[in-house]
Design an enzyme around this catalytic site. Sequence first.
Site, PDB file in Angstrom:
ATOM      1  CB  CYS A  74      -0.960   0.087   1.345  1.00  0.00           C
ATOM      2  SG  CYS A  74      -1.722   1.407   1.631  1.00  0.00           S
ATOM      3  N   GLY A  75       0.582   1.991  -1.128  1.00  0.00           N
ATOM      4  CA  GLY A  75       1.505   3.452  -1.138  1.00  0.00           C
ATOM      5  C   GLY A  75       1.110   4.388   0.116  1.00  0.00           C
ATOM      6  CG  HIS A  76      -2.466   6.162   0.364  1.00  0.00           C
ATOM      7  ND1 HIS A  76      -2.081   7.245  -0.300  1.00  0.00           N
ATOM      8  CD2 HIS A  76      -3.787   5.494  -0.455  1.00  0.00           C
ATOM      9  CE1 HIS A  76      -2.934   7.370  -1.317  1.00  0.00           C
ATOM     10  NE2 HIS A  76      -3.802   6.464  -1.284  1.00  0.00           N
ATOM     11  CB  CYS A  77       0.704   1.630   4.124  1.00  0.00           C
ATOM     12  SG  CYS A  77      -1.205   0.922   4.413  1.00  0.00           S
TER      13      CYS A  77
END
Length: 532
Positions: A74-77
Amino acid sequence: MDSQLLPVLLLLLGASGPWGQGQGPEGSSEELLEEPPEEQVPREDGILVLSRRTLGLALREHPALLVEFYAPWCGHCKALAPEYRKAAALLAATSVPAALAKVDGPAEPELTEEFGVTEYPTLKFFRDGKRTDPEEYTGPREAEGIAEWLRRRVGPSATRLEDEAGVQALAGARDVVVIGFFQDLQDKDVATFLALAQDALDMTFGLTDRPQLFQKFDLTSDTVVLLKKFDEGRADFPVDKELGLDLGDLSRFLVTHSMRLVTEFNSQTSPKIFAARILNHLLLFVNQTLAPHRELLEGFREAAPPFRGQVLFVLVDVSADNDHVLQYFGLKAEAAPTLRLVNIETTEKYAPADGEPVTAASVAAFCHAVLGGHVQPYLLSQEVPPDWDQRPVKTLVGKNFEQVAFDETKNVFVKFYAPWCAHCREMAPAWEALAEKYQDHEDIVIAELDATANELQGLAVRSFPTLKYFPAGPGRKVIEYKSTRDLETLSQFLDNGGELPVEPAEEEPAEEPAAPVPGSPANSTVGSKEEL
């Protein structure tokens, strides 16, 4: 019991337990009763790494526990990870009795199911060791904000003030300070005040019941006072003696009065501008490197006070990195100085008469005219390209959309896109192939429109890409396409006159939300999540 049967019974019981391995009961009872050593919860950069086996242990050891459910892909993670580590260090350095933890969601499906995790990252706050009904974390995604959110939940969210020196110390520390004056600190209104203070992280809160402080601030009844180091310096919110303190009303008051009369737009102020919940924004575009432009600010600020809470006055410097704002309003930097008013709920935009000077009087008159419904909104439109109909995919803009889309002799299929939208780029080859396939059909038009640069009256585009079908014939019918975006399914839709012969896919294709205003939360990655 027969004394002869007792030894037999003991032997049978022993054979079925650990003793059955050839050990006798003597000297073994302590080993049988010993529990295995309790599992330790591993840590990584000060953050507890949890699994299905260790969550219960972490809850017992940490009465205040914030847990992030993440996915390695996950990029946002990944963007949150360094801030989360910094927040753990901040909490440890200040001895706040709260801990941070994380769970690899894909690796722990039982936990994601138990806590209803459907997107990443998801953060949940567990209090007092309770596994059920954790609080959903909706606070900031930067380290100091995460730490402050937890501080206000495990400790007092407002400082108890006993004297004038305490008030001065609190007020001197921040630009905006909120003090609750309550004659009875056990009153239910105090609980409302403290609940609001838990989440209003950009303000510092205090409260008092001291008569001398009531007198110092010229108060005779319960009042919430906002102190600020700008504009008028103070704003009072009296508590209704009959209805009490309303959380929503107080929240709106604090947001409205904590804003400057004129706020300059930039990456730091934009979240606060759009969090203010003031729907009408009046923007003054100036070039701050030019003295004549800077001189206009005084009149702009002078016009602002009567509209506080109704119109938010915003300054946009065209010499700074604000090209996206100019584009949203269809402006070039050379147009400054100029005014624009936008309602961020309807996205309707308004412009004053050409050549109108920017003075306190003209600014006030423009606001009154828009609020009174005496000014018509304008719609953005690019110029019609000379070769708009030369390619298989026709190019539509605001100025030729009506003529093409509602041509009663044509079936028109339009893709509304944004140049920055990844999903739009992904489907571009299929859309080109569809246009090439039907380019010899005189009654079918495949087209596209840049919805960030062209606006259409009465036709809302809420996400990208949006596909709409305008069938031939009278009635101005519009059908929105919501199925998969491959050539075969798109072709079936066209061949069947705007219907699919089979049921659409259960999951709708991915879309990007259409941001109402550049810089607003809908156009920001802050707090963004990715679905499982």
